[in-house]
Scaffold this motif. Structure first.
Motif, PDB file in Angstrom:
ATOM      1  N   GLU A 167      80.030  22.260 -61.779  1.00 45.15           N
ATOM      2  CA  GLU A 167      79.411  22.676 -63.034  1.00 45.15           C
ATOM      3  C   GLU A 167      78.139  23.447 -62.720  1.00 45.15           C
ATOM      4  N   ALA A 168      78.003  24.619 -63.302  1.00 43.40           N
ATOM      5  CA  ALA A 168      76.799  25.425 -63.141  1.00 43.40           C
ATOM      6  C   ALA A 168      76.145  25.536 -64.510  1.00 43.40           C
ATOM      7  N   ASN A 169      74.905  25.086 -64.596  1.00 38.84           N
ATOM      8  CA  ASN A 169      74.192  25.102 -65.869  1.00 38.84           C
ATOM      9  C   ASN A 169      72.900  25.887 -65.726  1.00 38.84           C
ATOM     10  N   TYR A 170      72.611  26.683 -66.737  1.00 40.54           N
ATOM     11  CA  TYR A 170      71.355  27.428 -66.782  1.00 40.54           C
ATOM     12  C   TYR A 170      70.768  27.248 -68.163  1.00 40.54           C
ATOM     13  N   HIS A 171      69.535  26.804 -68.227  1.00 36.06           N
ATOM     14  CA  HIS A 171      68.862  26.630 -69.511  1.00 36.06           C
ATOM     15  C   HIS A 171      67.525  27.342 -69.459  1.00 36.06           C
ATOM     16  N   SER A 172      67.393  28.365 -70.282  1.00 41.35           N
ATOM     17  CA  SER A 172      66.085  29.011 -70.371  1.00 41.35           C
ATOM     18  C   SER A 172      65.226  28.214 -71.338  1.00 41.35           C
ATOM     19  N   GLY A 173      63.948  28.381 -71.224  1.00 39.00           N
ATOM     20  CA  GLY A 173      63.066  27.663 -72.126  1.00 39.00           C
ATOM     21  C   GLY A 173      63.269  28.118 -73.559  1.00 39.00           C
ATOM     22  N   GLY A 174      63.097  27.243 -74.481  1.00 43.32           N
ATOM     23  CA  GLY A 174      63.254  27.620 -75.881  1.00 43.32           C
ATOM     24  C   GLY A 174      64.437  26.936 -76.514  1.00 43.32           C
ATOM     25  N   ALA A 175      64.708  27.334 -77.723  1.00 43.61           N
ATOM     26  CA  ALA A 175      65.763  26.691 -78.503  1.00 43.61           C
ATOM     27  C   ALA A 175      67.119  27.329 -78.232  1.00 43.61           C
ATOM     28  N   GLY A 176      68.010  26.574 -77.653  1.00 45.40           N
ATOM     29  CA  GLY A 176      69.402  26.993 -77.542  1.00 45.40           C
ATOM     30  C   GLY A 176      69.721  28.013 -76.477  1.00 45.40           C
ATOM     31  N   GLY A 177      68.789  28.408 -75.663  1.00 46.81           N
ATOM     32  CA  GLY A 177      69.082  29.411 -74.644  1.00 46.81           C
ATOM     33  C   GLY A 177      69.706  28.798 -73.411  1.00 46.81           C
ATOM     34  N   GLY A 178      70.647  29.498 -72.803  1.00 42.64           N
ATOM     35  CA  GLY A 178      71.246  29.020 -71.569  1.00 42.64           C
ATOM     36  C   GLY A 178      72.745  29.169 -71.555  1.00 42.64           C
ATOM     37  N   HIS A 179      73.326  28.895 -70.395  1.00 41.41           N
ATOM     38  CA  HIS A 179      74.763  29.014 -70.200  1.00 41.41           C
ATOM     39  C   HIS A 179      75.255  27.812 -69.406  1.00 41.41           C
ATOM     40  N   SER A 180      76.488  27.429 -69.665  1.00 40.25           N
ATOM     41  CA  SER A 180      77.157  26.401 -68.879  1.00 40.25           C
ATOM     42  C   SER A 180      78.504  26.942 -68.453  1.00 40.25           C
ATOM     43  N   TYR A 181      78.856  26.689 -67.217  1.00 41.33           N
ATOM     44  CA  TYR A 181      80.126  27.167 -66.691  1.00 41.33           C
ATOM     45  C   TYR A 181      80.665  26.123 -65.730  1.00 41.33           C
ATOM     46  N   SER A 182      81.952  25.914 -65.747  1.00 35.45           N
ATOM     47  CA  SER A 182      82.612  24.984 -64.861  1.00 35.45           C
ATOM     48  C   SER A 182      83.722  25.732 -64.128  1.00 35.45           C
ATOM     49  N   PHE A 183      83.804  25.539 -62.801  1.00 31.60           N
ATOM     50  CA  PHE A 183      84.856  26.223 -62.055  1.00 31.60           C
ATOM     51  C   PHE A 183      85.387  25.302 -60.971  1.00 31.60           C
ATOM     52  N   LYS A 184      86.561  25.640 -60.456  1.00 29.55           N
ATOM     53  CA  LYS A 184      87.222  24.820 -59.442  1.00 29.55           C
ATOM     54  C   LYS A 184      87.149  25.519 -58.085  1.00 29.55           C
ATOM     55  N   VAL A 185      86.869  24.731 -57.050  1.00 26.04           N
ATOM     56  CA  VAL A 185      86.799  25.222 -55.682  1.00 26.04           C
ATOM     57  C   VAL A 185      87.848  24.477 -54.873  1.00 26.04           C
ATOM     58  N   PRO A 186      88.735  25.202 -54.174  1.00 28.31           N
ATOM     59  CA  PRO A 186      89.777  24.518 -53.396  1.00 28.31           C
ATOM     60  C   PRO A 186      89.195  23.715 -52.241  1.00 28.31           C
ATOM     61  N   ARG A 187      89.808  22.560 -51.957  1.00 30.79           N
ATOM     62  CA  ARG A 187      89.376  21.726 -50.832  1.00 30.79           C
ATOM     63  C   ARG A 187      89.902  22.263 -49.507  1.00 30.79           C
ATOM     64  N   ASP A 188      90.992  23.015 -49.535  1.00 26.27           N
ATOM     65  CA  ASP A 188      91.591  23.567 -48.323  1.00 26.27           C
ATOM     66  C   ASP A 188      90.755  24.759 -47.844  1.00 26.27           C
ATOM     67  N   PRO A 189      90.241  24.733 -46.607  1.00 28.21           N
ATOM     68  CA  PRO A 189      89.399  25.829 -46.130  1.00 28.21           C
ATOM     69  C   PRO A 189      90.107  27.178 -46.112  1.00 28.21           C
ATOM     70  N   GLN A 190      91.397  27.194 -45.786  1.00 27.00           N
ATOM     71  CA  GLN A 190      92.125  28.464 -45.750  1.00 27.00           C
ATOM     72  C   GLN A 190      92.286  29.046 -47.149  1.00 27.00           C
ATOM     73  N   GLU A 191      92.592  28.191 -48.117  1.00 31.63           N
ATOM     74  CA  GLU A 191      92.723  28.659 -49.495  1.00 31.63           C
ATOM     75  C   GLU A 191      91.368  29.133 -50.028  1.00 31.63           C
ATOM     76  N   TYR A 192      90.306  28.439 -49.645  1.00 30.25           N
ATOM     77  CA  TYR A 192      88.962  28.836 -50.055  1.00 30.25           C
ATOM     78  C   TYR A 192      88.608  30.212 -49.483  1.00 30.25           C
ATOM     79  N   ALA A 193      88.939  30.441 -48.214  1.00 33.71           N
ATOM     80  CA  ALA A 193      88.649  31.729 -47.577  1.00 33.71           C
ATOM     81  C   ALA A 193      89.418  32.862 -48.237  1.00 33.71           C
ATOM     82  N   LYS A 194      90.628  32.585 -48.722  1.00 37.05           N
ATOM     83  CA  LYS A 194      91.437  33.625 -49.367  1.00 37.05           C
ATOM     84  C   LYS A 194      90.798  34.132 -50.651  1.00 37.05           C
ATOM     85  N   THR A 195      89.951  33.333 -51.273  1.00 35.87           N
ATOM     86  CA  THR A 195      89.323  33.786 -52.518  1.00 35.87           C
ATOM     87  C   THR A 195      88.341  34.926 -52.278  1.00 35.87           C
ATOM     88  N   PHE A 196      87.915  35.144 -51.040  1.00 35.51           N
ATOM     89  CA  PHE A 196      86.968  36.207 -50.730  1.00 35.51           C
ATOM     90  C   PHE A 196      87.652  37.510 -50.318  1.00 35.51           C
TER      91      PHE A 196
END
Length: 81
Positions: A45-74
């Motif tokens: 989970e990647a979260n960013y909250h700027s100061g103030g009311a309601g500002g920011g973003h949240s994002y969730s992503f999946k990362v493979p546990r297999d090193p070879q599959e992870y390298a293929k994403t690049f």
């Protein structure tokens, strides 16, 4: 200030930093970072909250546990086999 005092204090700070780094390396030597390879995914989970009311973003992503599959994403899509 006296030049000798400045040199002695600078040396003391440098010595403290070197000793602290050596202690940190010895303490964390056996604790490896990361996770063991395997199947499936880690969910990150990647979260960013700027100061103030309601500002920011949240994002969730999946990362493979297999090193070879992870390298293929690049590899660009047009270069994949």
């Amino acid at each position: 200030m006296d030049l000798t005092l400045i040199i002695v204090l600078s040396g003391a700070v440098l010595l403290f930093a070197v000793l602290r780094a050596a202690q940190s390396i010895r303490h964390h030597k056996d604790s490896e970072r990361g996770s063991d390879p395997g199947t499936g995914y880690h969910e990150v989970e990647a979260n960013y909250h700027s100061g103030g009311a309601g500002g920011g973003h949240s994002y969730s992503f999946k990362v493979p546990r297999d090193p070879q599959e992870y390298a293929k994403t690049f590899v660009p899509r047009n270069k994949r086999k």
